[in-house]
Design an enzyme around this catalytic site. Structure first.
Site, PDB file in Angstrom:
ATOM      1  N   LYS A  52       0.858  -1.183   0.000  1.00 58.27           N
ATOM      2  CA  LYS A  52       0.000   0.000   0.000  1.00 58.27           C
ATOM      3  C   LYS A  52       0.896   1.235   0.000  1.00 58.27           C
ATOM      4  O   LYS A  52       1.707   1.431   0.899  1.00 58.27           O
ATOM      5  CB  LYS A  52      -0.905  -0.001   1.238  1.00 58.27           C
ATOM      6  CG  LYS A  52      -1.776   1.237   1.344  1.00 58.27           C
ATOM      7  CD  LYS A  52      -2.760   1.140   2.497  1.00 58.27           C
ATOM      8  CE  LYS A  52      -3.550   2.423   2.641  1.00 58.27           C
ATOM      9  NZ  LYS A  52      -4.474   2.392   3.774  1.00 58.27           N
TER      10      LYS A  52
ATOM     11  N   LYS B 185      -2.189  -1.471  -3.849  1.00 54.54           N
ATOM     12  CA  LYS B 185      -3.049  -0.296  -3.753  1.00 54.54           C
ATOM     13  C   LYS B 185      -2.227   0.978  -3.809  1.00 54.54           C
ATOM     14  O   LYS B 185      -1.221   1.047  -3.111  1.00 54.54           O
ATOM     15  CB  LYS B 185      -3.795  -0.376  -2.422  1.00 54.54           C
ATOM     16  CG  LYS B 185      -4.660   0.819  -2.114  1.00 54.54           C
ATOM     17  CD  LYS B 185      -5.236   0.680  -0.743  1.00 54.54           C
ATOM     18  CE  LYS B 185      -6.056   1.928  -0.481  1.00 54.54           C
ATOM     19  NZ  LYS B 185      -6.459   2.035   0.880  1.00 54.54           N
TER      20      LYS B 185
HETATM   21  C1  PBG Z   1      -7.450   3.358   5.637  1.00 54.57           C
HETATM   22  C2  PBG Z   1      -7.722   3.256   4.187  1.00 54.57           C
HETATM   23  C3  PBG Z   1      -7.500   4.203   3.185  1.00 54.57           C
HETATM   24  C4  PBG Z   1      -8.038   3.686   2.024  1.00 54.57           C
HETATM   25  C5  PBG Z   1      -8.532   2.432   2.339  1.00 54.57           C
HETATM   26  N1  PBG Z   1      -8.310   2.174   3.674  1.00 54.57           N
HETATM   27  C6  PBG Z   1      -6.980   5.568   3.204  1.00 54.57           C
HETATM   28  C7  PBG Z   1      -5.657   5.917   3.706  1.00 54.57           C
HETATM   29  O1  PBG Z   1      -4.739   5.110   3.843  1.00 54.57           O
HETATM   30  O2  PBG Z   1      -5.548   7.111   4.001  1.00 54.57           O
HETATM   31  C8  PBG Z   1      -8.079   4.384   0.696  1.00 54.57           C
HETATM   32  C9  PBG Z   1      -9.143   3.962  -0.217  1.00 54.57           C
HETATM   33  C10 PBG Z   1      -9.432   4.879  -1.341  1.00 54.57           C
HETATM   34  O3  PBG Z   1      -8.798   5.938  -1.546  1.00 54.57           O
HETATM   35  O4  PBG Z   1     -10.358   4.542  -2.062  1.00 54.57           O
HETATM   36  N2  PBG Z   1      -6.194   3.143   6.067  1.00 54.57           N
END
Ligand code: PBG
Length: 323
Positions: free
Chosen positions: A195, A248
């Site tokens: 991520k 992601k």
């Molecule tokens: C929480 C999380 C995030 C997303 C999914 N789970 C945001 C982040 O890390 O700030 C992002 C999903 C999206 O942008 O569609 N940790």
């Protein structure tokens, strides 16, 4: 295979031939729909940066999940927006927390849609970070216990799968152990393994009310410049017991999806994140491109890169298109 003996256009001349030689297919089975749960009755707050998406109370979540199921979408990914936040994110694992309540209702009223729950603390902490803050920094090891408690509370509420998105080191092992010790060895973990620290999460943070109040997420989410590190992250999560691994965001990281596909023999999920959705919606609204075609092209590119499943805010629209 040289012109004029070989003419690639021969097999492009009609839709039948094009269908016959199509290498990648997108199916409704590949789609997972993210939904945002909030307290209240009959609530449906539009998320202005994500047209077509809402913060919804449980009755509307059930409606939307049922609609997804009727279109053939196998699963939803559930995010919660809690009533109150505190430094340790207590509502993340509260027995009667927003996700726990919503999952219970969903499993009662719409049992045929698989419910995956996002396991993280950023919506639940008053500082908005995904872990616990100690002396101004995010403390990895104290966060693990709380994340594991959160995952367990989701499983106890009836979640079919849990998906840790916090990016703390070692959280998959901790969650796996806690689930196993408590009789949930059958609940799979979809780990947000690679991520990245991405600007494309912008609209989501408005939707989930989860922006960090100080600093950013660079000390735990990955540097966009790195790909070998993604393989290390993914390998760790596999060894710790992840069942599905996620990359992601999706679109700016198609190369990572392809590399992970080469290296890892587990199902791969890609998260087509909020910014990827909003970009297309905005350009479509401006009349700058054909939104439906751009959506389908983007989704097929993620599949072609090697993803087995796609979390996408386009799930309903794509399922209708695939109809
Ligand atoms: C929480 C999380 C995030 C997303 C999914 N789970 C945001 C982040 O890390 O700030 C992002 C999903 C999206 O942008 O569609 N940790």
């Amino acid at each position: 295979m040289l012109f004029p003996d070989y003419r690639p256009r021969r097999l492009r001349q009609n839709e039948q031939f094009r269908r016959m030689i199509r290498e990648t297919k997108l199916s409704v089975d590949d789609l997972i729909l993210p939904l945002f749960a909030i307290s209240g009755k009959n609530v449906k707050n539009p998320i202005s940066s994500m047209p077509g998406h809402y913060q919804m109370s449980v009755n509307n979540i059930i409606k939307e999940a049922t609609r997804a199921k009727d279109l053939g979408i196998p699963a939803i990914m559930l995010f919660g927006i809690p009533d109150k936040k505190d430094p340790l994110g207590a509502q993340a694992h509260a027995k009667n927390g927003i996700v726990q309540r919503t999952v219970k209702e969903l499993k009662n009223k719409a049992p045929d849609v698989a419910v995956i729950t996002d396991v993280c603390l950023c919506q639940y902490t008053d500082h908005g970070h995904c872990g616990i803050v100690r002396d101004g920094a995010i403390d990895n090891d104290t966060s693990l216990e709380i994340l594991a408690k959160t995952a367990l509370s989701h499983a106890q509420a009836g979640a079919d799968m849990v998906a840790p998105s916090d990016m703390m080191d070692g959280r998959v092992a901790e969650i796996r152990e806690t689930l196993d010790e408590n009789g949930f060895s059958g609940v799979p973990i979809m780990s947000y393994a690679a991520k990245y620290c991405s600007a494309f999460y912008g609209p989501f943070r408005q939707a989930a009310e989860s922006s960090p109040k100080f600093g950013d997420r660079r000390t735990y989410q990955m540097d966009p410049a790195n790909s070998q590190e993604a393989i290390r992250e993914v390998t760790m999560d596999v060894e710790e017991g992840a069942d599905i691994i996620m990359v992601k965001p999706a679109l700016p990281y198609l190369d990572i999806i392809a590399q992970v596909r080469e290296e890892i023999d587990l199902p791969i999920a890609a998260y087509n994140v909020s910014g990827e959705y909003s970009m297309i919606k905005a350009a479509e609204k401006m009349g700058w491109l054909d939104g439906k075609r751009a959506m389908m092209e983007m989704l097929i590119s993620i599949k072609r890169a090697g993803a087995d499943m796609i979390l996408t805010y386009f799930a309903i629209e794509a399922a209708e298109e695939l109809g």
